[in-house]
Enzyme design. Structure first.
Site, PDB file in Angstrom:
ATOM      1  N   HIS A   1       1.144 -11.628  14.062  1.00 29.39           N
ATOM      2  CA  HIS A   1       2.114 -12.157  15.027  1.00 29.39           C
ATOM      3  C   HIS A   1       1.861 -13.612  15.391  1.00 29.39           C
ATOM      4  O   HIS A   1       2.715 -14.257  16.027  1.00 29.39           O
ATOM      5  CB  HIS A   1       2.119 -11.300  16.303  1.00 29.39           C
ATOM      6  CG  HIS A   1       3.473 -11.151  16.914  1.00 29.39           C
ATOM      7  ND1 HIS A   1       4.478 -12.077  16.775  1.00 29.39           N
ATOM      8  CD2 HIS A   1       4.009 -10.158  17.681  1.00 29.39           C
ATOM      9  CE1 HIS A   1       5.554 -11.689  17.420  1.00 29.39           C
ATOM     10  NE2 HIS A   1       5.306 -10.516  17.979  1.00 29.39           N
TER      11      HIS A   1
ATOM     12  N   THR B   1       0.842  -1.190   0.000  1.00 23.12           N
ATOM     13  CA  THR B   1       0.000   0.000   0.000  1.00 23.12           C
ATOM     14  C   THR B   1       0.877   1.239   0.000  1.00 23.12           C
ATOM     15  O   THR B   1       1.848   1.333   0.739  1.00 23.12           O
ATOM     16  CB  THR B   1      -0.956   0.014   1.215  1.00 23.12           C
ATOM     17  OG1 THR B   1      -1.739   1.213   1.183  1.00 23.12           O
ATOM     18  CG2 THR B   1      -0.217  -0.068   2.529  1.00 23.12           C
TER      19      THR B   1
END
Length: 416
Positions: free
Chosen positions: A386, A334
């Site tokens: 994570h 992005t």
């Protein structure tokens, strides 16, 4: 004349419903074959639904803002000749049952519909693990769908020890927001609504963390200028911006760290490491952010990437992207270009496990060989899931990308 009931066809893999954003026809209109009947917003993008036959519209099913379900009636039409059977191919539903069997089927479907709870497998598993009965939870999603947020609210309101949660306890009422005389209420609809749903799902599901580092892009700036000059010299109007270089550097890094080129299967709790490099590019449109996917980006040259990213960007802004150009992404980039700021922490494009933000490229003072000099600098920010990506892997991945951007000639070696 015959009556033909057109059912909403498949809108893409795994897409079972969409919001009716806009009707292009109304009862009484005469339509041609392939004429657009409606625009339907899925969690991927807005798609136009063409008419499979020419005829006159008798009835449209649903109003703008309603949820339209795949294989459910969308438009009833009057057409010439005998009523055709919708083809089973191209994602269309199977032929309808005979009229004689319809009452029995309808009766059987009614009790089933009354007890069926709309929920994803992840939501069902979450409720099952906590001993909750989904039939007692009031769903806040489209068509009463029970979401993970509803299950969480039920746990908070009723306690984990309860096997049954009363509907009144399922979801605490949100505080109302008063409206002043000069205020304006803007309904969350269309792409904006889908973005909201997807972002909440991503942040709620994935424990995000971010890693940020700067890039000395001075050599990249010079290489880009040389390549564009060479293209112009041979009469090629292609203009290569920085995104193709960033995509190539990202792919080189993904090949070394394949677990970032992956999707996470929530239901199976498995990381699906992808064998293809389908790079998503976030595009700002008048309706909101859309992620178009560059398929097999590793097989394209820099010039081909420049043309493909430009084409996808235009198609996104003009609402002309095809469903296959919005699905199958393995990693997303992005960038807001020169308005990209110093750094940001982008939200992962679920079910991918990583997204990289590219920020403003500008001249800044830097230390080179103990001398303060002016260099072309920019920052990269990587957000990761994570659950499956550790901080050390994220850092090593970013430094691998930086290696190719700071010494961009190496990209040509990586492409061989």
């Amino acid at each position: 004349m015959a009556t033909f009931e057109f059912k909403l066809p498949d809108l893409g893999e795994g897409v079972m419903e969409g919001e009716l954003v806009k009707w292009h026809v109304k009862a009484g209109d005469v339509v041609k074959e392939d004429q657009v009947l409606a625009e339907v917003m899925t969690d991927k993008a807005t798609v136009t639904v063409p008419s499979p036959k020419a005829g006159r519209v008798i009835q449209t099913h649903g109003k703008e803002g309603d949820i339209a379900k795949v294989h459910h009636p969308l438009v009833t039409m009057e057409i010439e000749g005998a009523a055709p059977v919708q083809a089973a191919g191209h994602g269309a539903p199977a032929p309808a049952a005979s009229a004689a069997a319809a009452p029995a089927q309808a009766a059987a479907a009614a009790p089933a519909q009354a007890t069926k709870v709309l929920a994803t497998p992840v939501t069902r598993r979450m409720a099952r693990e906590h001993g909750l009965d989904l039939t007692t939870i009031s769903g806040s999603g489209p068509q009463g769908r029970v979401t993970k947020a509803d299950v969480v609210a039920a746990l908070e309101g009723g306690g984990e020890q309860k096997n049954v949660v009363a509907p009144a306890q399922a979801r605490p009422a949100a505080p109302s927001v008063s409206t002043g005389r000069s205020d304006e209420r803007v309904p969350l609809r269309g792409l904006r609504k889908k973005i909201a749903e997807k972002m909440v799902r991503s942040k709620f599901t994935m424990p995000h963390f971010a890693f940020v580092e700067e890039v000395d892009a001075t050599e990249l700036v010079a290489l880009r200028a040389r390549l564009n000059a060479q293209l112009a010299a041979v009469g090629d109007n292609t203009k290569i911006n920085y995104l193709p270089f960033i995509i190539k550097a990202t792919i080189a890094a993904l090949k070394r760290f394949p677990h970032l080129n992956a999707n996470f299967d929530e239901a199976a709790q498995e990381l699906v490491v992808r064998g293809e490099y389908n790079i998503g590019m976030a595009v700002a449109t008048p309706d909101g952010l859309t992620v178009a996917v560059v398929k097999d980006a590793d097989r394209l040259t820099l010039a081909e990437l420049a043309r493909e990213t430009s084409r996808l960007g235009v198609a996104a802004r003009e609402r002309k992207l095809k469903m296959e150009e919005l699905t199958g992404g393995t990693f997303t980039i992005t960038s807001l270009g020169q308005t990209g700021g110093l750094f940001a922490t982008p939200i992962i494009n679920h079910p991918e496990v990583g997204i990289m933000g590219v920020h403003k490229l500008k001249k800044r003072p830097a230390v080179v060989k103990d001398q303060v000099v002016v260099r072309d600098m920019m920052n990269l920010s990587l957000s990761c899931d994570h659950r499956v990506i550790d901080g050390s892997v994220a850092a090593d991945f970013v430094y691998e990308v930086i290696k190719y951007l700071e010494k961009p000639d190496m990209l040509f070696l990586a492409m061989t």
